[in-house]
Design a protein around this motif. Structure first.
Motif, PDB file in Angstrom:
ATOM      1  N   ALA A 150       0.876  -1.102  -0.010  1.00 19.27           N
ATOM      2  CA  ALA A 150       0.037  -0.083   0.055  1.00 19.27           C
ATOM      3  C   ALA A 150       0.798   1.293  -0.013  1.00 19.27           C
ATOM      4  O   ALA A 150       0.331   2.366  -0.349  1.00 19.27           O
ATOM      5  CB  ALA A 150      -0.970  -0.137   1.296  1.00 19.27           C
ATOM      6  N   SER A 151       2.103   1.169   0.463  1.00 23.59           N
ATOM      7  CA  SER A 151       3.062   2.220   0.146  1.00 23.59           C
ATOM      8  C   SER A 151       3.974   2.426  -0.904  1.00 23.59           C
ATOM      9  O   SER A 151       4.908   3.139  -0.830  1.00 23.59           O
ATOM     10  CB  SER A 151       3.815   2.221   1.580  1.00 23.59           C
ATOM     11  N   VAL A 152       3.404   1.539  -1.814  1.00 22.74           N
ATOM     12  CA  VAL A 152       4.464   1.662  -3.010  1.00 22.74           C
ATOM     13  C   VAL A 152       4.664   3.093  -3.562  1.00 22.74           C
ATOM     14  O   VAL A 152       5.714   3.355  -4.223  1.00 22.74           O
ATOM     15  CB  VAL A 152       3.921   0.610  -4.182  1.00 22.74           C
ATOM     16  N   GLU A 153       3.581   4.073  -3.742  1.00 31.23           N
ATOM     17  CA  GLU A 153       3.825   5.330  -4.270  1.00 31.23           C
ATOM     18  C   GLU A 153       4.648   6.014  -3.323  1.00 31.23           C
ATOM     19  O   GLU A 153       5.203   6.949  -3.663  1.00 31.23           O
ATOM     20  CB  GLU A 153       2.356   5.815  -4.167  1.00 31.23           C
ATOM     21  N   ARG A 154       4.750   5.957  -1.947  1.00 32.07           N
ATOM     22  CA  ARG A 154       5.823   6.587  -1.295  1.00 32.07           C
ATOM     23  C   ARG A 154       7.311   6.146  -1.598  1.00 32.07           C
ATOM     24  O   ARG A 154       7.968   6.985  -1.366  1.00 32.07           O
ATOM     25  CB  ARG A 154       5.319   6.463   0.040  1.00 32.07           C
ATOM     26  N   ALA A 155       7.365   4.860  -1.851  1.00 35.09           N
ATOM     27  CA  ALA A 155       8.728   4.363  -2.037  1.00 35.09           C
ATOM     28  C   ALA A 155       9.090   5.010  -3.330  1.00 35.09           C
ATOM     29  O   ALA A 155       8.741   5.174  -4.277  1.00 35.09           O
ATOM     30  CB  ALA A 155       8.610   2.813  -2.129  1.00 35.09           C
ATOM     31  N   VAL A 161      12.646  -4.487  -7.726  1.00 34.79           N
ATOM     32  CA  VAL A 161      11.675  -4.530  -6.807  1.00 34.79           C
ATOM     33  C   VAL A 161      11.075  -5.915  -6.804  1.00 34.79           C
ATOM     34  O   VAL A 161      10.925  -6.557  -7.810  1.00 34.79           O
ATOM     35  CB  VAL A 161      10.371  -3.598  -7.165  1.00 34.79           C
ATOM     36  N   VAL A 162      10.905  -6.399  -5.397  1.00 30.40           N
ATOM     37  CA  VAL A 162      10.535  -8.079  -5.079  1.00 30.40           C
ATOM     38  C   VAL A 162       9.187  -7.830  -4.697  1.00 30.40           C
ATOM     39  O   VAL A 162       9.113  -6.946  -3.638  1.00 30.40           O
ATOM     40  CB  VAL A 162      11.453  -8.564  -4.236  1.00 30.40           C
ATOM     41  N   VAL A 163       8.172  -8.568  -5.189  1.00 31.84           N
ATOM     42  CA  VAL A 163       6.973  -8.229  -4.669  1.00 31.84           C
ATOM     43  C   VAL A 163       6.438  -9.686  -4.196  1.00 31.84           C
ATOM     44  O   VAL A 163       6.418 -10.654  -4.930  1.00 31.84           O
ATOM     45  CB  VAL A 163       5.717  -7.877  -5.833  1.00 31.84           C
ATOM     46  N   ALA A 180       4.657  -1.139  -8.928  1.00 33.59           N
ATOM     47  CA  ALA A 180       6.123  -1.887  -8.597  1.00 33.59           C
ATOM     48  C   ALA A 180       6.866  -2.036  -9.687  1.00 33.59           C
ATOM     49  O   ALA A 180       8.108  -1.874 -10.081  1.00 33.59           O
ATOM     50  CB  ALA A 180       5.909  -3.234  -7.910  1.00 33.59           C
ATOM     51  N   LEU A 181       6.162  -2.403 -10.856  1.00 32.29           N
ATOM     52  CA  LEU A 181       6.910  -2.521 -12.225  1.00 32.29           C
ATOM     53  C   LEU A 181       7.482  -1.036 -12.814  1.00 32.29           C
ATOM     54  O   LEU A 181       8.629  -1.004 -13.223  1.00 32.29           O
ATOM     55  CB  LEU A 181       6.029  -2.914 -13.514  1.00 32.29           C
ATOM     56  N   LYS A 182       6.766  -0.010 -12.496  1.00 38.01           N
ATOM     57  CA  LYS A 182       7.261   1.228 -12.914  1.00 38.01           C
ATOM     58  C   LYS A 182       8.267   1.716 -11.840  1.00 38.01           C
ATOM     59  O   LYS A 182       9.049   2.538 -12.145  1.00 38.01           O
ATOM     60  CB  LYS A 182       6.227   2.464 -12.562  1.00 38.01           C
ATOM     61  N   LYS A 183       8.410   0.991 -10.437  1.00 38.95           N
ATOM     62  CA  LYS A 183       9.501   1.548  -9.615  1.00 38.95           C
ATOM     63  C   LYS A 183      10.747   0.822  -9.939  1.00 38.95           C
ATOM     64  O   LYS A 183      11.644   1.083  -9.568  1.00 38.95           O
ATOM     65  CB  LYS A 183       8.961   1.179  -8.117  1.00 38.95           C
TER      66      LYS A 183
END
Length: 205
Positions: A150-155, A161-163, A180-183
Motif C-alpha cells: 500500500a506504500s508503493v507510491e511513497r517508495a 523490486v521484489v513483490v 512496482a513495475l514502474k518503480k
C-alpha cells in the motif's frame, strides 16, 4: 500474455551487447580494427556510494566477424520474473530471492521488497520505532527496504523490486504490481501463486 513461472534461482540477464551501426565514411583508407576487449567484469558485492558505472559497450564487429545481433526491442523495460509460491510461502520465497540477488553482487540499497499481505518482520520491527525513523532508512538507500504494498507510491524507484503476494485483497495486488513495475528500473520479481497473479493482472504486467 500471462507470466510464465521460472526456476526458483534468481538471476539478472545482462542486456545483450549493443552494437552501434557503423556510419558511412569516405576516407581513402579503412580504419584499423581495434583489438578484442574482455567482457565487463561483474559488479562488486559492495560498490561505493553513487550510481553504478554502466558496463562498457561491446567491441565493434570486424568486417570478417559474425553478423551483428539485433538491438533489444525495449532496452529500458525491466525484466520480469515470476517465482511460484503459495500465499503462505511467498514471503519466504521473496527472502530467498533477495539472498540470491545479494550473493550475485547486487548492492542491498538496490532492492525494494513489497508485501501485499502481512508486513515483513523487518518492517514491522522498524515501524515500532516510528514512521519517521522507518522512512529515514528508506531515504538513506543503503540497505534492502521492506514496505507494505500500500506504500508503493511513497517508495522511491530502485533497480530491483521484489513483490511477495502473501495475501491481502486482490485489489491490493492489482494496484501494487503495475506500480512496482514502474518503480523497478532493471528487474521485477513477483513471488506468489501464478494463477492468482495472472488473474489479477489480466493479460499480465
Amino acid at each position: 500474455m500471462p507470466l510464465i513461472p521460472e526456476e526458483p534461482q534468481i538471476h539478472e540477464s545482462a542486456q545483450g551487447p549493443r552494437v552501434t551501426p557503423a556510419t558511412g565514411r569516405t576516407a581513402p583508407t579503412p580504419r584499423p580494427v581495434p583489438g578484442p576487449r574482455s567482457a565487463a567484469s561483474p559488479r562488486p558485492g559492495h560498490p561505493g556510494p553513487g550510481p553504478s558505472r554502466p558496463a562498457p559497450p561491446a567491441q565493434r564487429a570486424s568486417a570478417a566477424g559474425k553478423p551483428k545481433p539485433p538491438p533489444p526491442e525495449n532496452p529500458s523495460a525491466p525484466q520480469i520474473q515470476l517465482v511460484p509460491a503459495p500465499a503462505g510461502g511467498a514471503l519466504d520465497a521473496a527472502d530467498e530471492a533477495v539472498d540470491l540477488l545479494l550473493d550475485s553482487g547486487r548492492a542491498p540499497g538496490d532492492v525494494l521488497v513489497l508485501t501485499t499481505g502481512d508486513q515483513h518482520p523487518w518492517a514491522a520491527h522498524e515501524l515500532s520505532f516510528g514512521e519517521s525513523a522507518y522512512w529515514a532508512q528508506h531515504d538513506a538507500c543503503d540497505d534492502v527496504f521492506y514496505a507494505d504494498a500500500a506504500s508503493v507510491e511513497r517508495a522511491a524507484a530502485r533497480p530491483v523490486v521484489v513483490v511477495a503476494v502473501n495475501g491481502g485483497m486482490d485489489g491490493t495486488a492489482v494496484h501494487a504490481l503495475p506500480a512496482a513495475l514502474k518503480k523497478a528500473s532493471a528487474l521485477l520479481i513477483v513471488c506468489g501463486d501464478p494463477q492468482r497473479i495472472n488473474a489479477v493482472l489480466g493479460a499480465g504486467v
